[in-house]
Design an enzyme around this catalytic site. Structure first.
Site, PDB file in Angstrom:
ATOM      1  N   CYS A  27     -11.102   3.235  -0.777  1.00  0.00           N
ATOM      2  CA  CYS A  27      -9.826   3.763  -0.362  1.00  0.00           C
ATOM      3  C   CYS A  27      -9.787   2.983   1.130  1.00  0.00           C
ATOM      4  CB  CYS A  27      -9.804   5.409   0.061  1.00  0.00           C
ATOM      5  SG  CYS A  27      -8.314   5.835   0.956  1.00  0.00           S
ATOM      6  N   ASP A  82       0.753  -1.067   0.156  1.00  0.00           N
ATOM      7  CA  ASP A  82      -0.077  -0.063   0.115  1.00  0.00           C
ATOM      8  C   ASP A  82       0.696   1.185   0.196  1.00  0.00           C
ATOM      9  OD1 ASP A  82      -2.132   1.818   0.306  1.00  0.00           O
ATOM     10  OD2 ASP A  82      -1.936   1.873   2.390  1.00  0.00           O
ATOM     11  N   SER A  83       0.253   2.391  -0.291  1.00  0.00           N
ATOM     12  CA  SER A  83       1.152   3.582  -0.229  1.00  0.00           C
ATOM     13  C   SER A  83       1.582   3.883   1.162  1.00  0.00           C
ATOM     14  CB  SER A  83       0.269   4.770  -0.708  1.00  0.00           C
ATOM     15  OG  SER A  83      -0.974   4.856  -0.056  1.00  0.00           O
ATOM     16  N   HIS A 130      -8.395   3.411   3.884  1.00  0.00           N
ATOM     17  CA  HIS A 130      -8.754   4.382   5.027  1.00  0.00           C
ATOM     18  C   HIS A 130     -10.040   4.301   5.522  1.00  0.00           C
ATOM     19  CE1 HIS A 130      -4.291   5.565   4.893  1.00  0.00           C
ATOM     20  NE2 HIS A 130      -4.494   6.187   6.113  1.00  0.00           N
ATOM     21  N   GLU A 182      -5.985   9.583  10.131  1.00  0.00           N
ATOM     22  CA  GLU A 182      -4.704   9.663  10.561  1.00  0.00           C
ATOM     23  C   GLU A 182      -4.196  10.572  11.656  1.00  0.00           C
ATOM     24  OE1 GLU A 182      -1.849   9.867   7.488  1.00  0.00           O
ATOM     25  OE2 GLU A 182      -2.552   7.591   6.859  1.00  0.00           O
ATOM     26  N   CYS A 195      -4.053  -1.077  -2.253  1.00  0.00           N
ATOM     27  CA  CYS A 195      -4.174   0.281  -2.393  1.00  0.00           C
ATOM     28  C   CYS A 195      -5.045   0.586  -3.547  1.00  0.00           C
ATOM     29  CB  CYS A 195      -2.872   0.920  -2.680  1.00  0.00           C
ATOM     30  SG  CYS A 195      -2.981   2.812  -2.922  1.00  0.00           S
TER      31      CYS A 195
END
Lengths: 267, 267
Positions: B183, B9-10, B185, B151, B72
Site C-alpha cells: 500500500c 492513486d485513490s 502509504h 494521515e 495504487c
C-alpha cells in the site's frame, strides 16, 4: 401518508440514526441510503459534500420519500442549508437537534463538541448553540481516528482508550458538563468516552433528538403513517462491500435481508 | 516523446510513487491525479474500483499522457487487467513489479504481504509470486488502520507501534525474510515496521521497482523524453481538501505550486 422516510449517511454510521427512528416511529417505513463508495465525507470539501448530498436526495425522491433525514453530521453541517433551499420536501439534519439536546443537558453552559474534521471546521454546532444562548462556551475537537477505530471493531481496546484520552484531554481544562457526539459513529464509543470524561459529563447523542424532531414534524404536517401501518425498510448503498451487513447486524434491532447497489452518480 | 506520464492513486499515497519516478526519470513530465473525493479504495468492491479507475484513465488520456502508472495497490490488484484489456496506452501497476522485487529480496522463499482489505482479499501478489516460483510461501495480512494513522501524522508514536505489533505479530510464526509494503502509504511507516520485524527482514517498497519498470518500458518502446528535456509536473484531485498539499510537501522533493480540481465522474 404511508410513504417512507428517506435517511442517508456517508456510509454505515447513519444506521445508528435509523435505529432511533425505528424505535420512536415504529410505524414509519424507511429507505436508507449509505454512500459506501464515497465514504468518508469528514475529510472532504464543502462543494463535494453538497454535490454528493444532492445526488442522494434525488435518488431518495425517486423512491417517493415524504421527508429526508440527513443522518450524517458532516453532510448536515455542510450541505443542509443548500438542500433545504433547493428542495420542497422537508429535510432534517443532525446539527440543530443535537444543539437543542445539548442545551437541555447543560447546566453550566460549557458544551464540548467532537466530530470529523469537516464538521468541526464548519463551526455549525457552535453557531446553533450561540443562537440559542449567546453566553454559552463552546469547545470543539476533531477526532479523525475514531471512525476507523470503530470500523476496525476496536471499541473496548487500549488503543481506543489511548486515542480517547489524547483527543479529549483538552476538554478537562474547561469545565464542560455536556459533550455532543457529533458523528454518527461516536455513540458506539460511548463507554470509553464516558469512562474518560467521568459521570459528571452528559454525552449527547443527536440521533435521539433527530427522531423526536422527525416525529413532531410528521405530526404537525399531518404526514404520519396510519395507525397500525406495518413499516418496511429498504437499504441501498453505492458500493456493496461486506462491511455494510456486518455493521447493520451490530447496530439495528432487525435483520437486514437485502441491500441493493445504486449508481449514485447518475442521480 | 516529451508527453507526460499519467500517474494516479485513490488519494495522496501515490505521491510516494511519483517521488520515485521523479528520482529515477528526472526528464519525464508527469500528470498526477489523486481521487481525494472517493478515497479510500481499500474498503471498496472490485466493480466500483474498476469504474473509478476507468474514469481516471479517460481523464489522463484527455491530457495526452503516453503511459499510465496505477500508483495504487488496490486499483492495481483489482482493475489493472481490465484496464490493460480496454486501453491501447501502456499501463503499469504496482503488484507485478512489487512481486518481482520481493522475489529478488527473499532467500528462504517465505514472503509476507501487507495491504488494504481489498488488496489482500484479491490475492494478486500471491498469484504473481507463485507464477514466478510455485514453491514460494506467501503470508498475508490486511492492515486497515495504517492509512488513517499515517494521515493523522502518527508515524513514530506508541499507538502506531502497538498496531504494528498487532498486525504483524502473525508473521513471526513464519520465517519470512521479506515483506512487501503493499500500500503506497506504508513506506511512511518503514521505521516502526522495521523495528518490529527486525533487521533480518527486507521491507520491499514496490514504488522503486515500478519506476524501474517504467524506465525500461519507455526505453524499449522508444518513448523516453529527449535528453535535457525539462520535466513539468501537474497535479489534479477530485476534491480539493487541504490535506493534499500538506502531504505533498512531506513526500515530494519539489514544491507543489498548484493543484486543480476535476469533476472525475464526467470522464
Amino acid at each position: 401518508m404511508n410513504e417512507p422516510i428517506g435517511v442517508f449517511d456517508s456510509g454505515v454510521g447513519g444506521l445508528t440514526v435509523a435505529r432511533e427512528i425505528m424505535r420512536q416511529l415504529p410505524e414509519e417505513s424507511m429507505i436508507y441510503f449509505g454512500d459506501t463508495a464515497r465514504v468518508p465525507y469528514g475529510s472532504k470539501s464543502k462543494d463535494t459534500i453538497i454535490r454528493y448530498s444532492r445526488q442522494i436526495v434525488n435518488f431518495l425522491l425517486s423512491k417517493g420519500v415524504k421527508a429526508v433525514v440527513v443522518a450524517c453530521n458532516t453532510a448536515s453541517a455542510l450541505a443542509l442549508t443548500e438542500l433545504q433551499r433547493e428542495y420542497i420536501v422537508p429535510i432534517i439534519g443532525m446539527v440543530q437537534p443535537g444543539a437543542v439536546a445539548a442545551m437541555k443537558a447543560t447546566k453550566n453552559k460549557n458544551i464540548g463538541i467532537i466530530g470529523t474534521n469537516a464538521t468541526i471546521k464548519s463551526g455549525q454546532y457552535g453557531t446553533y448553540l450561540r443562537k440559542m444562548d449567546p453566553k454559552v462556551t463552546v469547545v470543539t475537537k476533531a477526532c479523525p481516528l475514531f471512525v476507523p477505530l470503530v470500523e476496525e471493531g476496536l471499541i473496548d481496546d487500549r488503543i481506543t482508550e489511548d486515542m480517547v484520552s489524547r483527543y479529549l484531554r483538552e476538554f478537562r481544562q474547561y469545565d464542560i458538563d455536556s459533550l455532543i457526539l457529533g458523528c454518527t459513529h461516536y455513540p458506539l464509543l460511548i463507554n470509553p468516552i464516558q469512562r474518560f470524561m467521568g459521570d459528571g459529563v452528559t454525552l449527547v447523542n443527536p440521533a435521539f433528538e433527530v427522531a423526536k424532531c422527525l416525529k413532531q414534524l410528521l405530526k404537525e404536517d399531518g404526514m404520519q403513517a396510519e395507525k397500525g401501518h406495518v413499516a418496511r425498510y429498504e437499504y441501498y448503498v453505492s458500493d456493496l462491500a461486506d462491511q455494510f451487513l456486518t455493521f447493520a447486524d451490530r447496530v439495528l434491532p432487525c435483520r437486514v435481508d437485502s441491500v441493493q447497489t445504486v449508481e449514485i452518480e447518475k442521480y
